[in-house]
Design an enzyme around this catalytic site. Sequence first.
Site, short mmCIF file in Angstrom:
data_model
loop_
_atom_site.label_atom_id
_atom_site.label_comp_id
_atom_site.label_asym_id
_atom_site.label_seq_id
_atom_site.Cartn_x
_atom_site.Cartn_y
_atom_site.Cartn_z
N TRP A 129 0.75 -1.18 0.01
CA TRP A 129 0.07 0.12 -0.07
C TRP A 129 0.77 1.42 0.02
CZ3 TRP A 129 -4.18 -1.28 4.22
CH2 TRP A 129 -5.05 -2.55 3.64
N LYS A 130 2.13 1.25 0.22
CA LYS A 130 3.12 2.20 0.23
C LYS A 130 2.59 3.45 1.34
CE LYS A 130 4.60 0.98 -4.38
NZ LYS A 130 5.04 1.26 -5.40
N GLY A 152 4.43 1.67 -11.40
CA GLY A 152 3.67 2.72 -11.27
C GLY A 152 3.70 3.54 -12.71
N GLY A 201 1.15 -2.71 -6.38
CA GLY A 201 1.18 -1.55 -5.56
C GLY A 201 -0.20 -0.94 -5.99
N GLY A 202 -0.30 -0.05 -7.15
CA GLY A 202 -1.51 0.81 -7.16
C GLY A 202 -2.69 0.01 -7.01
P1 13P Z 1 2.70 -0.73 -9.01
O1 13P Z 1 1.91 -1.95 -9.08
O2 13P Z 1 1.87 0.54 -8.56
O3 13P Z 1 3.31 -0.46 -10.27
O4 13P Z 1 3.76 -0.80 -7.91
C1 13P Z 1 4.63 -1.83 -7.61
C2 13P Z 1 5.39 -1.97 -6.59
O5 13P Z 1 6.27 -1.01 -6.24
C3 13P Z 1 4.92 -3.21 -5.61
O6 13P Z 1 6.04 -3.09 -4.50
#
Ligand code: 13P
Length: 246
Positions: free
Chosen positions: A12-13, A170, A229-230
Amino acid sequence: MTDAKPLIAGNWKMNGLRAEAVALAEATAAAAASDACEVAVFPPFTALDAVAGALAGSPVALGGQDCHEAEAGAHTSCISAAMLADLGCRYVILGHSERRHGRRETSETVRDKARAAFRAGLTPIVCVGETRAQRIRGLGDEAVVDQVFGSVPHAEGPIMLAYEPVWAIGTGKTATVEEIAGMHDILGGVLEALERDCEGSPILYGGSVTPDNAAEILAVEGVGGLLVGGASLDAQAFGEIIRAAG
Ligand code: 13P
């Protein structure tokens, strides 16, 4: 895909206040009913405790997005592996490119953090990946292999790798299945050189994973799961990715 159940992990960052994180965790748990894969979420530190409560009784595992290499001490702002374990974490992401490049973290530090994770009983997910510049100059494989040799402790404790090409994170530019297969093959060889049983050391792929490409990537030889991620911030999209593993 390997014989072991794939891990579908949501990073989720730096997103989500506690109420949003709890709502997302509950929706993710509802979507994670499949027993064809393992599911884990990695909320920000500030939401870990609340998310642990929301996930109680669900099969979704919890992880931290980083930890410090020391067990305790005068390290203002840092979080130890034992603190993550104390909150119910099973995993910790280490060496994400947003730390390697964004915070200048070295492979040596990542390796020390992995050892700290072992001591606390956590499974580290060590991220590696080449930048666009390295790739253009034909140095991508070498960069990733160097990161693995530098970041993964020799035959100690269970570990996972995540191949996350920096240019794919991303950006909506996912690596092709050929690129993923090629790098996962190389990484399998490096794990063997580190005397690691590859079946016990899954290699995830991360970088613009979506419901539309998840099944295709999971079908690639050597891919043991996805680090998302996203799309993991949208419970419906993440649920579709989970179902792609089943
Ligand atoms: P995204 O799926 O948003 O490209 O991010 C990947 C990521 O950094 C997962 O750790």
